[in-house]
Design an enzyme around this catalytic site. Structure first.
Site, short mmCIF file in Angstrom:
data_model
loop_
_atom_site.label_atom_id
_atom_site.label_comp_id
_atom_site.label_asym_id
_atom_site.label_seq_id
_atom_site.Cartn_x
_atom_site.Cartn_y
_atom_site.Cartn_z
N ASP A 232 0.85 -1.21 0.00
CA ASP A 232 0.00 0.00 0.00
C ASP A 232 0.88 1.25 0.00
O ASP A 232 2.08 1.16 0.20
CB ASP A 232 -0.88 0.00 1.26
N ASP A 234 0.57 3.66 2.25
CA ASP A 234 0.40 4.22 3.58
C ASP A 234 -0.62 5.37 3.54
O ASP A 234 -1.68 5.18 2.95
CB ASP A 234 1.76 4.63 4.17
N1 ADE Z 1 2.46 -3.07 6.84
C1 ADE Z 1 1.87 -3.04 5.63
N2 ADE Z 1 1.48 -1.79 5.30
C2 ADE Z 1 1.86 -0.99 6.34
C3 ADE Z 1 1.76 0.39 6.61
N3 ADE Z 1 1.19 1.23 5.74
N4 ADE Z 1 2.25 0.86 7.79
C4 ADE Z 1 2.82 0.01 8.67
N5 ADE Z 1 2.95 -1.30 8.47
C5 ADE Z 1 2.47 -1.81 7.32
#
Ligand code: ADE
Length: 295
Positions: A232, A234
């Site tokens: 992703d 974030d």
């Molecule tokens: N693991 C997978 N995506 C994440 C994210 N955006 N922030 C922290 N840990 C994660």
């Protein structure tokens, strides 16, 4: 069979993160159902796999699922000391760790893999992060280079497995000298403001698991490299919804397939070649002895 059966015989440890609960490429020879260490029980049963090699001794690999086989252990409660101590006792000279991460950079797309070389610690100090607490001596191990660059280079050799356009899920394997993973406490994801702050810090990806695992591997004089699997963007991209579990899980299946494909190649090559960083734990032998501070 128990831990003693394989003590000192395993050369490579693998820790699988979210979405990676087993390694299809290994011929399993044993499952150590419960492994107790002085630091508690490992996250999951420990699977021992064997790779037969022509001419050389068989190559043994041990696998642990970081969050348990049913994903029941949150990041703040992972028994990292038990996991790493178990791999040390089995004889591991190197640990290959996999972790789902969020991307803090445009060019690191969901499903891309990243081999970072640096860490920024944003955990809250509530994780047990040393074997040297309360045992009557003080050890400050060097951690300026937390990963094994030799190991990262070795993994990067197999980038075609991911980057080949004919592969099922083509994606990039990023590897640059200063790529940085931010490790946050979680389990909640970051706010948009935090996510933007981590970009200003120089973070490239973010997870909840590289620490204290990497520190404990260093205290055990084991060469350590994490493979970050992006799921992703974030929360820093204003035009996108901040990350949700749905987004993460949606990309995990593809990532697990790619992780297995990459791990298969790396394991087969390590078994055939026994590269120098494996034989000498990338030069870490004796680092703890030199780190003990006395009056
Ligand atoms: N693991 C997978 N995506 C994440 C994210 N955006 N922030 C922290 N840990 C994660």
């Amino acid at each position: 069979e128990n831990l003693e059966t394989y003590e000192g015989r395993v050369e490579l440890g693998i820790i699988g993160g979210t979405g990676l609960y087993q390694l299809g490429c290994l011929e399993p020879v044993a499952t150590l159902a419960t492994v107790e260490t002085p630091w508690g029980r490992t996250s999951s049963p420990v699977t021992v796999g064997r790779v037969r090699t022509e001419g050389a001794d068989a190559f043994y690999v041990a696998f642990i699922a970081r969050h348990g086989v049913d994903h029941e252990i949150p990041p703040s409660r992972v028994p990292n000391r038990a996991n790493v101590a178990c791999l040390k006792r089995l004889g591991c000279r190197a640990i290959l760790s996999f972790s789902a991460v969020g991307s803090l950079q445009h060019q690191i797309k969901p499903r891309d893999f990243v081999l970072p070389q640096q860490i920024i610690d944003r955990t809250k100090g509530i994780r047990e992060s040393s074997f040297f607490n309360d045992i009557g001596l003080v050890a400050h191990v060097p951690f300026g280079e937390p990963f094994s660059e030799a190991f990262a280079k070795y993994i990067h050799r197999f980038r075609d497995v991911l980057e080949n356009p004919d592969s099922e899920e083509p994606c990039e394997l990023h590897f640059d000298r200063d790529t940085t993973v931010v490790c946050m406490e979680g389990p909640q994801f970051s706010t948009r403001a935090e996510s933007k702050l981590y970009r200003q810090f120089g973070g490239d990806v973010i997870n909840m698991s590289v620490l204290p695992e990497a520190k404990l591997a260093r205290e055990c004089e084991i060469a350590y490299q994490i493979v970050c699997m992006s799921t992703d963007y974030d929360a820093w991209r204003d035009e996108l919804e901040p990350v949700t579990v749905e987004t993460v899980v949606g990309n995990l299946t593809a990532n697990a397939r790619n992780a297995n494909a990459l791990a298969s190649k790396v394991i087969a090559a390590m078994a055939a070649e026994r590269p120098p960083f494996l034989k000498n734990a990338d030069g870490l032998h004796g680092v703890v002895q030199m780190s003990i501070s006395t009056k």
